[in-house]
Design an enzyme around this catalytic site. Sequence first.
Site, PDB file in Angstrom:
ATOM      1  N   LYS A  24      58.081  69.276  16.705  1.00 23.98           N
ATOM      2  CA  LYS A  24      57.589  68.570  15.525  1.00 23.98           C
ATOM      3  C   LYS A  24      58.749  67.909  14.773  1.00 23.98           C
ATOM      4  O   LYS A  24      58.687  66.737  14.414  1.00 23.98           O
ATOM      5  CB  LYS A  24      56.855  69.565  14.623  1.00 23.98           C
ATOM      6  CG  LYS A  24      56.078  68.909  13.513  1.00 23.98           C
ATOM      7  CD  LYS A  24      55.320  69.956  12.696  1.00 23.98           C
ATOM      8  CE  LYS A  24      54.167  70.538  13.496  1.00 23.98           C
ATOM      9  NZ  LYS A  24      53.626  71.772  12.908  1.00 23.98           N
ATOM     10  N   ARG A  94      56.238  73.778   7.428  1.00 27.48           N
ATOM     11  CA  ARG A  94      55.488  73.896   8.688  1.00 27.48           C
ATOM     12  C   ARG A  94      56.431  74.322   9.798  1.00 27.48           C
ATOM     13  O   ARG A  94      57.588  73.920   9.856  1.00 27.48           O
ATOM     14  CB  ARG A  94      54.868  72.547   9.050  1.00 27.48           C
ATOM     15  CG  ARG A  94      54.152  71.913   7.891  1.00 27.48           C
ATOM     16  CD  ARG A  94      53.620  70.545   8.260  1.00 27.48           C
ATOM     17  NE  ARG A  94      52.417  70.651   9.046  1.00 27.48           N
ATOM     18  CZ  ARG A  94      51.883  69.636   9.707  1.00 27.48           C
ATOM     19  NH1 ARG A  94      52.494  68.462   9.726  1.00 27.48           N
ATOM     20  NH2 ARG A  94      50.761  69.796  10.374  1.00 27.48           N
ATOM     21  N   GLY A 103      48.139  75.950  16.911  1.00 27.98           N
ATOM     22  CA  GLY A 103      47.654  76.920  15.948  1.00 27.98           C
ATOM     23  C   GLY A 103      48.421  78.229  15.936  1.00 27.98           C
ATOM     24  O   GLY A 103      48.048  79.171  15.244  1.00 27.98           O
ATOM     25  N   MET A 105      51.609  78.916  14.927  1.00 29.71           N
ATOM     26  CA  MET A 105      52.441  79.210  13.781  1.00 29.71           C
ATOM     27  C   MET A 105      51.747  78.653  12.539  1.00 29.71           C
ATOM     28  O   MET A 105      50.782  77.915  12.634  1.00 29.71           O
ATOM     29  CB  MET A 105      53.814  78.547  13.980  1.00 29.71           C
ATOM     30  CG  MET A 105      54.356  78.716  15.372  1.00 29.71           C
ATOM     31  SD  MET A 105      54.705  80.416  15.809  1.00 29.71           S
ATOM     32  CE  MET A 105      56.284  80.564  15.041  1.00 29.71           C
ATOM     33  N   ARG A 338      52.975  64.082  18.917  1.00 31.92           N
ATOM     34  CA  ARG A 338      53.487  64.844  20.061  1.00 31.92           C
ATOM     35  C   ARG A 338      52.691  64.397  21.283  1.00 31.92           C
ATOM     36  O   ARG A 338      51.608  63.810  21.134  1.00 31.92           O
ATOM     37  CB  ARG A 338      53.313  66.343  19.839  1.00 31.92           C
ATOM     38  CG  ARG A 338      51.866  66.722  19.620  1.00 31.92           C
ATOM     39  CD  ARG A 338      51.717  68.204  19.321  1.00 31.92           C
ATOM     40  NE  ARG A 338      50.338  68.497  18.945  1.00 31.92           N
ATOM     41  CZ  ARG A 338      49.928  69.635  18.432  1.00 31.92           C
ATOM     42  NH1 ARG A 338      50.780  70.602  18.205  1.00 31.92           N
ATOM     43  NH2 ARG A 338      48.670  69.843  18.135  1.00 31.92           N
ATOM     44  N   HIS A 456      40.322  74.095  16.873  1.00 25.89           N
ATOM     45  CA  HIS A 456      41.214  75.013  17.566  1.00 25.89           C
ATOM     46  C   HIS A 456      40.673  75.372  18.956  1.00 25.89           C
ATOM     47  O   HIS A 456      41.375  75.306  19.959  1.00 25.89           O
ATOM     48  CB  HIS A 456      41.386  76.270  16.703  1.00 25.89           C
ATOM     49  CG  HIS A 456      42.247  77.311  17.332  1.00 25.89           C
ATOM     50  ND1 HIS A 456      41.734  78.319  18.116  1.00 25.89           N
ATOM     51  CD2 HIS A 456      43.582  77.494  17.309  1.00 25.89           C
ATOM     52  CE1 HIS A 456      42.720  79.079  18.535  1.00 25.89           C
ATOM     53  NE2 HIS A 456      43.856  78.602  18.057  1.00 25.89           N
ATOM     54  N   SER A 774      55.403  78.830  63.895  1.00 26.59           N
ATOM     55  CA  SER A 774      54.621  78.754  62.668  1.00 26.59           C
ATOM     56  C   SER A 774      54.790  80.082  61.944  1.00 26.59           C
ATOM     57  O   SER A 774      54.496  81.139  62.506  1.00 26.59           O
ATOM     58  CB  SER A 774      53.151  78.491  62.990  1.00 26.59           C
ATOM     59  OG  SER A 774      52.401  78.497  61.796  1.00 26.59           O
ATOM     60  N   GLY A 776      53.866  83.003  59.971  1.00 26.17           N
ATOM     61  CA  GLY A 776      52.704  83.719  59.448  1.00 26.17           C
ATOM     62  C   GLY A 776      53.214  84.605  58.331  1.00 26.17           C
ATOM     63  O   GLY A 776      53.528  85.782  58.528  1.00 26.17           O
ATOM     64  N   THR A 777      53.334  84.010  57.149  1.00 22.73           N
ATOM     65  CA  THR A 777      54.024  84.729  56.070  1.00 22.73           C
ATOM     66  C   THR A 777      53.188  85.846  55.466  1.00 22.73           C
ATOM     67  O   THR A 777      53.710  86.652  54.697  1.00 22.73           O
ATOM     68  CB  THR A 777      54.468  83.745  54.976  1.00 22.73           C
ATOM     69  OG1 THR A 777      53.402  82.835  54.733  1.00 22.73           O
ATOM     70  CG2 THR A 777      55.712  82.992  55.405  1.00 22.73           C
ATOM     71  N   ASP A 779      51.712  88.237  57.373  1.00 17.81           N
ATOM     72  CA  ASP A 779      52.229  89.391  58.113  1.00 17.81           C
ATOM     73  C   ASP A 779      53.728  89.551  57.928  1.00 17.81           C
ATOM     74  O   ASP A 779      54.239  90.666  57.826  1.00 17.81           O
ATOM     75  CB  ASP A 779      51.899  89.253  59.607  1.00 17.81           C
ATOM     76  CG  ASP A 779      50.511  89.798  59.918  1.00 17.81           C
ATOM     77  OD1 ASP A 779      50.237  90.942  59.503  1.00 17.81           O
ATOM     78  OD2 ASP A 779      49.718  89.087  60.549  1.00 17.81           O
ATOM     79  N   CYS A 842      51.829  78.860  58.054  1.00 15.92           N
ATOM     80  CA  CYS A 842      50.371  78.881  57.961  1.00 15.92           C
ATOM     81  C   CYS A 842      49.864  80.098  57.200  1.00 15.92           C
ATOM     82  O   CYS A 842      48.670  80.300  57.081  1.00 15.92           O
ATOM     83  CB  CYS A 842      49.742  78.800  59.346  1.00 15.92           C
ATOM     84  SG  CYS A 842      50.091  80.239  60.368  1.00 15.92           S
ATOM     85  N   TYR A 862      56.084  71.018  58.229  1.00 17.00           N
ATOM     86  CA  TYR A 862      54.800  70.932  57.521  1.00 17.00           C
ATOM     87  C   TYR A 862      54.471  72.265  56.866  1.00 17.00           C
ATOM     88  O   TYR A 862      55.048  73.306  57.221  1.00 17.00           O
ATOM     89  CB  TYR A 862      53.666  70.534  58.485  1.00 17.00           C
ATOM     90  CG  TYR A 862      53.376  71.605  59.515  1.00 17.00           C
ATOM     91  CD1 TYR A 862      52.485  72.643  59.222  1.00 17.00           C
ATOM     92  CD2 TYR A 862      54.004  71.613  60.750  1.00 17.00           C
ATOM     93  CE1 TYR A 862      52.236  73.659  60.145  1.00 17.00           C
ATOM     94  CE2 TYR A 862      53.777  72.624  61.671  1.00 17.00           C
ATOM     95  CZ  TYR A 862      52.886  73.649  61.349  1.00 17.00           C
ATOM     96  OH  TYR A 862      52.658  74.655  62.237  1.00 17.00           O
TER      97      TYR A 862
HETATM   98  C1  PEP Z   1      49.853  85.345  58.690  1.00 21.39           C
HETATM   99  O1  PEP Z   1      50.073  86.485  59.040  1.00 21.39           O
HETATM  100  O2  PEP Z   1      50.488  84.775  57.782  1.00 21.39           O
HETATM  101  C2  PEP Z   1      48.788  84.568  59.318  1.00 21.39           C
HETATM  102  C3  PEP Z   1      48.599  83.300  59.029  1.00 21.39           C
HETATM  103  O3  PEP Z   1      47.959  85.232  60.159  1.00 21.39           O
HETATM  104  P1  PEP Z   1      46.742  86.148  59.659  1.00 21.39           P
HETATM  105  O4  PEP Z   1      46.636  85.969  58.184  1.00 21.39           O
HETATM  106  O5  PEP Z   1      45.555  85.680  60.378  1.00 21.39           O
HETATM  107  O6  PEP Z   1      47.212  87.508  60.058  1.00 21.39           O
HETATM  108 MG    MG Z   2      49.212  87.169  60.905  1.00 20.93          MG
END
Ligand code: PEP
Ligand code: MG
Length: 887
Positions: A24, A94, A103, A105, A338, A456, A774, A776-777, A779, A842, A862
């Site tokens: 402000k 103010r 709202g 303060m 603002r 508000h 790929s 597989g985050t 697991d 993935c 990707y």
């Molecule tokens: C993973 O493990 O990240 C994965 C994509 O495989 P899923 O979730 O099917 O085990």
């Molecule tokens: Mg998996």
Amino acid sequence: MMAKKWVYTFEEGNASMRDLLGGKGANLAEMTNIGLPVPPGFTITTEACIAYLKQDEKFPEGMWEQTVEAMKQLGDKMGRQFGNNSDPLLVSVRSGAKFSMPGMMDTILNLGLNDEAVRTLAARSGDERFAWDAYRRLVQMFGKVVMDIDGALFEELIGRIKEEEGVSTDPEISPQGWRKVTQWFKELIEEESGQEFPQDAWKQLELAVEAVFKSWNGKRAVDYRNATGISHDLGTAVNVVAMVFGNVGWDSGSGVAFTRNPSTGEKDLYGEYLLNAQGEDVVSGARTPADIHHLADELPEAWQALLEISDRLERHYRNMQDMEFTIENGKLWMLQTRNGKRTAAAEVKIAVDMVKEGLISPEEAVSRVEAFQIDQLLHPRFDEEAVKKVGVLAKGLNASPGAAVGKVYFDADTAEEKAKAGEAVILVRPETTPDDVHGMLAAKGILTQHGGATSHAAVVARQLGKPCVAGCEDIKINLKELKFEVNGTVVSEGDVISLDGATGRVFLGALPTVAPSFDEQPELQQILEWADGIRRLQVWANADDPEQATRARSYGAQGIGLCRTEHMFLGERTEKFQQAILAAQRGDKAEFQRVLDEELLPLQREDFYGIFKAMDGLPVIIRLLDPPLHEFLPSLEELIEEVATLKAQGRSDAAKEELLATVRDMHEFNPMLGLRGCRLGIMLPPLNTMQVRAIFEAACDAAKEGVDVHPEIMIPLTGHINELKEIQPLLEEVARQVMTEKGIEIKYKFGTMIEIPRAALTAGEIAEMAEFFSFGTNDLTQMTYGISRDDAERKFLLAYVEKGILPRNPFQTIDQTGVGRLMEMAVQEGRATRPDLEVGICGEHGGDPASIAFCHKIGLNYVSCSPFRVPIARLAAAHAVINEKKQ
Ligand code: PEP
Ligand code: MG
């Protein structure tokens, strides 16, 4: 040495000093310096606030002296001095933090008035009513903000005077009435706090400044910061501004206006005002304000000035502005500007329009839209067919769009408590105040009886992205009996209602929702197209059938990063798959092969064919069967019980008993670390060869029809290179066989998931066989942390996050230091072996903006996520590039 500077006049500041002067203060300074009509004033810095809070609530050295000096200069400018009862300078105090917290303060107006000065003011203005109204406002706000007295007690006294005088609105109260009320207010303060309302103007100022500083640590401010991620150590500045009065007659007024519509983004001034009123009257909901466009008729000169200033501010800030103004005897004064809070739809439209207007670049437009806003735009709406059936219960203002369904609760504390217990909650209030913010945060939607488009409730709901219907005067709330009534229908606490914030409609009961249409949002598509031009990462989608693939493609997916083939064995097909498993378990190879070839292969081939057609020209990664087989069989417990019951009844069922024996045989204590992923294919090769045959038959058939197919076969859960050496040649052989049979050659790849830490650690070796990785985050996180992805959230994980043991849930956002390190290593070592190795992700993290930024950083090709998150990922991938450039 020069003493530290704690106080800046508006002439000394500018818009870039938000850290020090708060939003402000910085903008008041900026407006002053570009020549807009701002009442003179000064700002006490955020540093002063931090120092005060750190030093046992004492003003830092020199701050008060500088404040007194600034006040004297202000007096010289205005031609009257603060604290001089025979011609008093009045000011407002103010707060203003770096980030606006609607709202949060508190504001105190008319500081400098007392029992004597009020008489001078009356004489000076020739308006006794105005003078006493101004004084009672000061006492009221001071009592509430500084002395911490319940605001409702003041309102009750105003109610009492109205009764005495037989009037119904504030403006009708007589001068004597306000005088009486002021006296009552002072008595109330004394009774409640044991202290007198200070008559000394300087004491008023000192206490007011302290109250603003302290409110930084008030519960509602802390709640708001927690919810929105604003840091707790920024502090707030204090703005002291010479008063201008909107309540000195019918050629005066106060209002708030947005330079564009904050709900839709349309380019048209949007706001409200009240004649003969001060600013808080507009937002309090006590009087219903008029639409800003009426100002053109009522005060044409002020209207014209407002239009010009609005245009000038937009061009200056290159963003939609939210302005507060006061008109004093026909002259327009700007009290604040603002960047305006807005809905996701408005954000997108304004960004696109401003590019067209030449105000900002496409890149800036992309960086303004946040990923979570895209999420809101793709949120469900109510099904209009269902709406027709139930009919509308009530209609209010469409204050913040979205569909919300939940149980009605009438106060913020209960709403919060019920939401914590897992209920979907709609907070219903006569109007909301900053004290309700925790309830609003917890609620799915907000419904208010009073208050306008800038009330508000409306402002905060838009900011939080919560559906809100405001000013719904159809409903009559009874807070004592915890119910509201609409035309004879009574809705009590705990009853379910549905709110449509986009249209302002309220319905009884829970209405079904439908997914919004992406095609009907051209501006969103434009932003994403610009994002596509900026990002380096490709965005693919996780899709298991042709329908999902088609949707993903319409959202802009550039490939399928994960087709989980096990999802093709669900529903009616489970039974067939069970037959295969049972045959394999009993060692009946012929029957096993027959079921696979005759029953399952044709179904799979059809699915794959549909997906290839939907993804014509784009890569499709198909993962071979991954989960432990018991997931396709009935549960052991259920079977034991069934068989036992049958036995007790003297009956027997040989098939059930065989099934029980098989399930028992297949039971594992740690199935997620057991016979799953590529281990299945190695132990039961026909499972995999059938799938590969189905994939290649479908791909060849589609290719023969002219479809451009790019199948990529993904082997799951690899931990050792020898696993690939064992299974991959067998599968490649099937691929070649099918192509020979079909008389057509197609391009394809074989690759693997990286979801076991050992695979990441030996990625260099694994890339000798795998043409793509790929991550597989899901697991990979589970196994790196040793935290069960299926149980942890129900047990300890959320508590860990709440306690700060973990900074965030690692199943939502990649743990960069641990899991991320493995990923980075795998990318580098994999590419050292195979420079053209294609690498993606993935797991669920593929749709999370922070994780996407990380994937960009470590050079993935990707990210792949659910179709609905593809637009978010497109934007987040562009943000990653823009932020990288900034660093
Ligand atoms: C993973 O493990 O990240 C994965 C994509 O495989 P899923 O979730 O099917 O085990
Ligand atoms: Mg998996």
